[in-house]
Design a protein around this motif. Structure first.
Motif, PDB file in Angstrom:
ATOM      1  N   ASP A  86       0.822  -0.934   0.259  1.00  0.00           N
ATOM      2  CA  ASP A  86      -0.264   0.197   0.252  1.00  0.00           C
ATOM      3  C   ASP A  86       0.870   1.284   0.108  1.00  0.00           C
ATOM      4  N   ALA A  87       1.295   1.439  -0.830  1.00  0.00           N
ATOM      5  CA  ALA A  87       2.497   2.342  -1.047  1.00  0.00           C
ATOM      6  C   ALA A  87       1.704   3.952  -1.112  1.00  0.00           C
ATOM      7  N   GLN A  88       1.049   3.774  -2.107  1.00  0.00           N
ATOM      8  CA  GLN A  88      -0.172   4.723  -1.578  1.00  0.00           C
ATOM      9  C   GLN A  88      -0.379   5.444  -0.632  1.00  0.00           C
ATOM     10  N   ASP A  89      -0.266   4.623   0.359  1.00  0.00           N
ATOM     11  CA  ASP A  89      -1.193   5.593   1.797  1.00  0.00           C
ATOM     12  C   ASP A  89      -0.253   5.943   2.444  1.00  0.00           C
ATOM     13  N   ARG A  90       1.318   5.693   1.686  1.00  0.00           N
ATOM     14  CA  ARG A  90       1.974   6.331   2.751  1.00  0.00           C
ATOM     15  C   ARG A  90       3.321   8.173   1.857  1.00  0.00           C
ATOM     16  N   ASN A  91       3.652   8.054   3.591  1.00  0.00           N
ATOM     17  CA  ASN A  91       4.435   9.689   3.452  1.00  0.00           C
ATOM     18  C   ASN A  91       5.847   9.546   2.978  1.00  0.00           C
ATOM     19  N   VAL A  92       6.364  10.394   2.652  1.00  0.00           N
ATOM     20  CA  VAL A  92       7.497  10.271   2.848  1.00  0.00           C
ATOM     21  C   VAL A  92       8.330   9.773   3.089  1.00  0.00           C
ATOM     22  N   TRP A  93       8.467  10.291   4.237  1.00  0.00           N
ATOM     23  CA  TRP A  93       9.115   9.862   5.829  1.00  0.00           C
ATOM     24  C   TRP A  93       8.661   8.398   5.712  1.00  0.00           C
ATOM     25  N   GLN A  94       7.630   8.217   5.786  1.00  0.00           N
ATOM     26  CA  GLN A  94       7.328   6.661   6.126  1.00  0.00           C
ATOM     27  C   GLN A  94       7.833   5.635   5.044  1.00  0.00           C
ATOM     28  N   LEU A  95       7.833   6.154   3.169  1.00  0.00           N
ATOM     29  CA  LEU A  95       8.636   5.550   2.736  1.00  0.00           C
ATOM     30  C   LEU A  95      10.077   5.327   2.425  1.00  0.00           C
ATOM     31  N   ALA A  96      10.404   5.963   3.307  1.00  0.00           N
ATOM     32  CA  ALA A  96      11.943   5.821   3.542  1.00  0.00           C
ATOM     33  C   ALA A  96      12.680   4.898   4.453  1.00  0.00           C
ATOM     34  N   GLY A  97      11.346   4.922   5.745  1.00  0.00           N
ATOM     35  CA  GLY A  97      11.445   4.245   6.988  1.00  0.00           C
ATOM     36  C   GLY A  97      11.426   2.925   6.459  1.00  0.00           C
ATOM     37  N   GLU A  98      10.725   2.544   5.462  1.00  0.00           N
ATOM     38  CA  GLU A  98       9.903   1.457   4.911  1.00  0.00           C
ATOM     39  C   GLU A  98      11.123   0.249   4.219  1.00  0.00           C
ATOM     40  N   ILE A  99      12.114   1.187   2.666  1.00  0.00           N
ATOM     41  CA  ILE A  99      12.720   1.345   2.404  1.00  0.00           C
ATOM     42  C   ILE A  99      13.986   0.859   2.889  1.00  0.00           C
ATOM     43  N   ARG A 100      13.940   1.058   3.884  1.00  0.00           N
ATOM     44  CA  ARG A 100      15.209   0.923   4.998  1.00  0.00           C
ATOM     45  C   ARG A 100      15.145  -0.318   5.438  1.00  0.00           C
ATOM     46  N   ARG A 101      13.697  -0.319   6.103  1.00  0.00           N
ATOM     47  CA  ARG A 101      13.545  -2.176   7.087  1.00  0.00           C
ATOM     48  C   ARG A 101      13.851  -3.154   6.082  1.00  0.00           C
ATOM     49  N   LEU A 102      12.545  -2.730   4.748  1.00  0.00           N
ATOM     50  CA  LEU A 102      13.455  -4.338   3.980  1.00  0.00           C
ATOM     51  C   LEU A 102      14.084  -4.129   3.104  1.00  0.00           C
ATOM     52  N   ALA A 103      14.560  -3.667   3.034  1.00  0.00           N
ATOM     53  CA  ALA A 103      16.647  -3.690   2.439  1.00  0.00           C
ATOM     54  C   ALA A 103      17.078  -4.207   4.022  1.00  0.00           C
ATOM     55  N   ASP A 104      17.098  -3.792   4.974  1.00  0.00           N
ATOM     56  CA  ASP A 104      17.779  -4.371   5.805  1.00  0.00           C
ATOM     57  C   ASP A 104      17.399  -6.279   6.116  1.00  0.00           C
ATOM     58  N   ALA A 105      16.466  -6.166   6.054  1.00  0.00           N
ATOM     59  CA  ALA A 105      15.434  -7.726   6.160  1.00  0.00           C
ATOM     60  C   ALA A 105      15.860  -8.925   5.154  1.00  0.00           C
ATOM     61  N   ALA A 106      16.580  -7.982   3.961  1.00  0.00           N
ATOM     62  CA  ALA A 106      16.433  -8.750   2.615  1.00  0.00           C
ATOM     63  C   ALA A 106      17.728  -8.894   3.264  1.00  0.00           C
ATOM     64  N   ARG A 107      18.726  -8.044   3.601  1.00  0.00           N
ATOM     65  CA  ARG A 107      20.497  -8.283   3.367  1.00  0.00           C
ATOM     66  C   ARG A 107      20.630  -9.540   4.780  1.00  0.00           C
ATOM     67  N   THR A 108      20.054  -9.273   5.425  1.00  0.00           N
ATOM     68  CA  THR A 108      19.837 -10.620   6.639  1.00  0.00           C
ATOM     69  C   THR A 108      19.191 -11.949   6.933  1.00  0.00           C
ATOM     70  N   GLY A 109      18.060 -11.846   5.388  1.00  0.00           N
ATOM     71  CA  GLY A 109      18.068 -12.761   5.047  1.00  0.00           C
ATOM     72  C   GLY A 109      16.514 -13.026   6.799  1.00  0.00           C
ATOM     73  N   LYS A 110      16.225 -11.781   7.358  1.00  0.00           N
ATOM     74  CA  LYS A 110      15.529 -11.973   8.068  1.00  0.00           C
ATOM     75  C   LYS A 110      13.607 -11.871   7.504  1.00  0.00           C
ATOM     76  N   ALA A 111      13.207 -11.657   6.089  1.00  0.00           N
ATOM     77  CA  ALA A 111      12.533 -10.683   5.471  1.00  0.00           C
ATOM     78  C   ALA A 111      11.561 -12.265   5.636  1.00  0.00           C
ATOM     79  N   LYS A 112      10.339 -11.516   5.938  1.00  0.00           N
ATOM     80  CA  LYS A 112       9.225 -12.957   6.035  1.00  0.00           C
ATOM     81  C   LYS A 112       8.383 -13.379   4.654  1.00  0.00           C
ATOM     82  N   SER A 113       8.343 -13.806   4.265  1.00  0.00           N
ATOM     83  CA  SER A 113       7.233 -15.027   2.603  1.00  0.00           C
ATOM     84  C   SER A 113       6.506 -13.742   2.335  1.00  0.00           C
ATOM     85  N   GLU A 114       5.640 -13.600   2.902  1.00  0.00           N
ATOM     86  CA  GLU A 114       4.672 -12.273   2.452  1.00  0.00           C
ATOM     87  C   GLU A 114       5.563 -10.811   2.440  1.00  0.00           C
TER      88      GLU A 114
END
Length: 428
Positions: free
Chosen positions: A310-338
């Motif tokens: 639901d990227a359309q419901d997030r502001n720029v700061w929320q998007l920046a935080g989510e980009i960082r969180r997901l990138a870290d999760a992917a990098r460390t192998g902690k991303a969930k299947s969903e």
């Protein structure tokens, strides 16, 4: 003594088999209960299998790259006791999963620094040479050696003691092995301007690299791609970004990406065919009302596509935080299947590597993929004056079966208007 047969359990994705990516043990090793023994790859994930018992490894199912059917023998372990131990046909799914990702169409959004955790070594059943044993002894003494499984496997094949290799960053990489071969093994200093001769090397295409190869081939085989590129003046957008960062406080630093995502989300309602997935087997296009944006991310294991829901419901700061969180999760192998599936549109970029233009490959079954390119400063005419402007090319690749060139170009022009007059990004 009794023989315990550990059978590959159902990992829970409805698959019939899994690929051996690497072994953490070899025949003859002593293993403890819950100790990692193998990395197994399914269609979307790499799962770390753990030993359910303690004992001595007697037999392994195969080599990296081999497929193992669900319910068949993975490892045979000799355990203490008089009675025969029953096979583990219905072992529960492993408690620790290193999800690696659905493979995207092209390159990366940002260069993600490698994880700081130590990777495990895939080990074959062949005898280990003296140099490799020496490396393992260093680790046994508490001297941690950070290197990926691929680097460890190559070092083993070359007979290099990793403890003698000096890393140029946080962990030992292939380039460090190359430097060691050139300078650290008696070959002496290489004169400037000479690249030096290297031996031929055969690398088996397995695991994530094989998934990437298969997905890329399927995408290009099934989808007639076309790519459209437009130049955008992002001078005002960059000034706005600097102003926002100056007053961001404890919020995450803004890159170009959150602002670009806002522009994409504001333009997409007028071009619903681009935020869609095409099931070509039944001939149905699903136009999605929500923007679930795939974010192509580079990791040590390969490309992954975590999804901003639901990227359309997030502001720029929320998007920046989510980009960082997901990138870290992917990098460390902690991303969930969903978090690694269900994208409706993918954003991909070479980040600091730049590039004038790209022709990204679509992340099937999506119908479009967008790639921002390097921002450069060039002189441009504004009226009769020549001024310095910051310019960026924006690329989009589309599935020509369901997206017309006019629609793709019109969408990019709508995005361009928003980026060149960024105040409209914050107007409903």
């Amino acid at each position: 003594m009794a023989l315990f047969t550990f059978k590959l359990p159902d990992i829970g994705e409805g698959i019939s088999e899994a690929e051996i990516v690497g072994w953490h043990v070899k025949v003859g090793d002593r293993v403890e209960e819950d100790q990692p023994i193998a990395d197994m790859m399914t269609d979307k994930a790499t799962v770390e299998m753990e030993s359910p018992v303690a004992g001595k490894v007697m037999r392994l199912a195969g080599e990296p790259g081999d497929q193992v059917p669900i319910g068949s023998m993975l490892v045979e372990i000799e355990v203490e006791g008089e009675a025969e131990v029953a096979p583990v046909a219905d072992a529960p799914p492993p408690s620790k999963a290193a999800i690696e990702a659905e493979v995207p169409g092209e390159a990366v959004i940002e260069q993600i620094a490698p994880a700081q955790n130590e990777a495990s070594t895939p080990v074959s059943t062949e005898p280990v040479d003296a140099e490799f044993q020496l490396s393992q002894q260093h680790e046994a003494k508490g001297q941690a050696i950070l290197a990926s499984p691929a680097v460890r496997a190559r070092a083993k094949e070359l007979g290099i003691d990793l403890a003698q290799v000096k890393p140029t960053a946080d962990r030992i990489r292939h380039a460090d092995l190359d430097a060691y071969l050139l300078y650290g093994s008696g070959q002496g200093y290489r004169p400037a301007g000479r690249s030096g001769k290297r031996a031929d090397e055969q690398v088996k295409v397995i695991g994530m690299r094989r998934r990437i190869a298969e997905n890329m081939a399927a995408s290009k085989r099934h989808i007639p791609h076309f790519t459209y590129v437009e130049e955008i003046d992002v001078t005002a957008l960059e000034e706005l970004r600097e102003q926002l960062n100056a007053g961001r406080g404890d919020r995450p630093k803004l890159t170009m990406l959150p602002l670009l995502i806002v522009a994409l989300c504001k333009a997409l309602p007028d071009f619903p065919m681009l935020n869609a997935r095409y099931d070509d087997e039944v001939g149905v296009v699903t136009r999605h009302g929500s923007v679930h944006l795939g974010m192509a991310t580079q990791t040590d294991a390969g490309l992954m596509v975590p999804v901003i829901r639901d990227a359309q419901d997030r502001n720029v700061w929320q998007l920046a935080g989510e980009i960082r969180r997901l990138a870290d999760a992917a990098r460390t192998g902690k991303a969930k299947s969903e978090e690694l599936s269900g994208s409706t549109l993918t954003l991909t970029s070479l980040g600091p590597l730049g590039g004038i233009a790209t022709t990204p490959v679509i992340n099937r079954p999506e119908v479009a993929i967008i790639g921002p390119n390097r921002v450069i400063e060039r002189p441009v005419f504004r009226g009769k004056e020549i001024v310095a402007a910051k310019l960026m090319n924006l690329s989009i690749s589309c599935d020509h079966r369901v997206v017309d060139g006019w629609d793709a170009a019109s969408f990019v022009q709508a995005v361009r208007k928003l980026l060149e007059a960024p105040a409209f990004l914050f107007v409903d």
